[in-house]
Motif scaffolding. Structure first.
Motif, PDB file in Angstrom:
ATOM      1  N   GLU A 105      26.675  33.940  42.790  1.00  0.00           N
ATOM      2  CA  GLU A 105      27.879  35.114  42.429  1.00  0.00           C
ATOM      3  C   GLU A 105      27.397  36.381  42.135  1.00  0.00           C
ATOM      4  O   GLU A 105      28.213  37.237  41.881  1.00  0.00           O
ATOM      5  N   VAL A 109      29.472  39.158  43.712  1.00  0.00           N
ATOM      6  CA  VAL A 109      30.359  39.893  42.649  1.00  0.00           C
ATOM      7  C   VAL A 109      29.901  41.608  43.270  1.00  0.00           C
ATOM      8  O   VAL A 109      30.982  42.299  43.169  1.00  0.00           O
ATOM      9  N   THR A 112      32.075  42.484  46.370  1.00  0.00           N
ATOM     10  CA  THR A 112      33.594  42.585  45.873  1.00  0.00           C
ATOM     11  C   THR A 112      33.790  43.830  45.114  1.00  0.00           C
ATOM     12  O   THR A 112      34.634  44.902  45.327  1.00  0.00           O
ATOM     13  N   ALA A 285      38.201  44.994  37.591  1.00  0.00           N
ATOM     14  CA  ALA A 285      36.645  44.084  36.982  1.00  0.00           C
ATOM     15  C   ALA A 285      36.730  44.289  35.550  1.00  0.00           C
ATOM     16  O   ALA A 285      37.030  45.014  34.805  1.00  0.00           O
ATOM     17  N   ASP A 292      33.922  39.759  36.866  1.00  0.00           N
ATOM     18  CA  ASP A 292      34.888  39.143  37.669  1.00  0.00           C
ATOM     19  C   ASP A 292      36.152  39.825  37.817  1.00  0.00           C
ATOM     20  O   ASP A 292      36.673  40.692  36.942  1.00  0.00           O
ATOM     21  N   GLY A 296      41.177  37.712  41.469  1.00  0.00           N
ATOM     22  CA  GLY A 296      40.295  37.448  42.817  1.00  0.00           C
ATOM     23  C   GLY A 296      40.184  38.579  43.735  1.00  0.00           C
ATOM     24  O   GLY A 296      39.789  38.532  44.881  1.00  0.00           O
TER      25      GLY A 296
END
Ligand code: HEM
Length: 307
Positions: A105, A109, A112, A285, A292, A296
């Motif tokens: 991740e 991340v 993202t 975030a 995270d 999502g």
């Protein structure tokens, strides 16, 4: 990661089980160390031991397989470690556990975060498109399809976007260190043996170092420094500056830093060439403590062809 490390395919039952254990492990990694029933810490310890047993089982299966066929070459890290390294079983277990943990991740991340920051900065998307159309056009002319190292080196503005994403996004917010001797720092005494947590996010968001630190500004990393950072970009080479340390520093510098940047660059290449995207819902975030997006980061994607 599990595919490259132990040839575990995404979606398979055992891969999903391992993923579940990892999520529990991650939740308790940074928690109050209370080994009591029901605490995140206790659950993380249990998951860690389940993961280690799982890796050990995989190792045993592989040793058996290798024993039967000397020429069998599994194209993954476990196979390499068993055949070509002189690491002990314990060291291999530790290597695999830490790589699964460190690579889990972090890159996804970061990607993202890039999607999130870029959708709020159309001029950066446009400049990225120009850079990647140029690369794609040259490849088309020479009838090549796959990106290679030379293409990666041409992705200059992309590197600025990656740096800025890592600076503002702070995928890893602090490091773990221990004082090896008594230290006096700015009037504070840090006794030998104390744990020290350098908060790199605080440096990346310090307005004495970066102009408008909360603002996503990839141009601050460019040599001409057109849109302003108070810091000299040439000082900010990965791993050698105290002002920019998304991958930590010193002998413990992230072992996957180049891989992570490469993954981000390849993703950005395909993203800007093929897609237009916008947020499908308000999301942002949070770090608790791992970065995270609570929802999502749902996005609406439209396909386009620029080349
Ligand atoms: C954007 C993605 C990533 C970020 C921001 C990141 C960040 C970090 C940071 C801050 C550290 C601690 C360094 C220190 O203590 O000075 C670290 C360690 C480490 N990372 Fe990463 N990482 C990323 C991706 C990866 C990937 C993809 C891998 C492996 C495939 C990886 C493998 C490691 C390993 C093995 C360590 C431990 C190094 C050591 O203690 O010697 N990282 N990473």
């Amino acid at each position: 990661m599990a595919k490259h490390i132990m040839s575990m395919d995404p979606g398979k039952a055992e891969t999903e089980q391992l993923k579940k254990e990892y999520v529990t492990f991650m939740k308790g990694v940074i928690s109050a160390p209370l080994n009591l029933p029901g605490t995140a810490y206790r659950k993380a310890l249990q998951s860690r031991s389940t993961i280690l047993k799982f890796i050990e089982k995989k190792m045993e299966e592989r040793v058996k397989k290798l024993g039967g066929d000397e020429n069998l070459e599994e194209d993954d890290l476990l196979g390499w470690a068993l055949k070509h390294s002189n690491l002990s079983t314990e060291q291999i277990l530790d290597l695999i556990l830490s790589l699964l943990f460190a690579g889990h991740e972090t890159s996804s991340v970061a990607i993202t975060l890039a999607i999130y920051f870029l959708q709020g900065c159309p001029s950066a998307i446009q400049q990225l498109q120009e850079e990647h159309v140029e690369i794609a056009r040259t490849k088309k002319q020479s009838e090549e399809t796959e990106l290679n190292w030379d293409d990666y080196k041409k992705m200059e503005f992309t590197q600025s976007v990656i740096n800025e994403t890592l600076r503002l996004g702070n995928v890893v917010r602090f490091l773990h260190r221990k004082a090896l001797k008594d230290v006096r720092y700015k009037g504070y005494d840090i006794p030998r043996g104390w744990k020290v947590l350098p908060v790199i996010a605080a440096v990346h968001l310090d307005s004495n170092i970066f102009d408008q630190p909360q603002h996503f500004n990839p141009w601050r990393w460019q040599n001409n420094n057109a849109r302003g950072s108070s810091i000299c970009p040439s000082m900010i080479t990965m791993g050698s500056s105290n002002y920019f340390m998304p991958f930590g520093g010193g002998p413990r510098l992230c072992a996957g830093s180049d891989l992570a940047k490469l993954e981000m660059a390849v993703f950005i290449h395909h993203l800007v060439l093929n897609f237009h995207w916008e947020l499908a819902d308000i999301d942002q975030a949070f770090a608790y403590p791992f970065v995270d997006f609570p929802k999502g980061l749902p996005i609406r994607v439209k396909h386009h062809t620029l080349i």
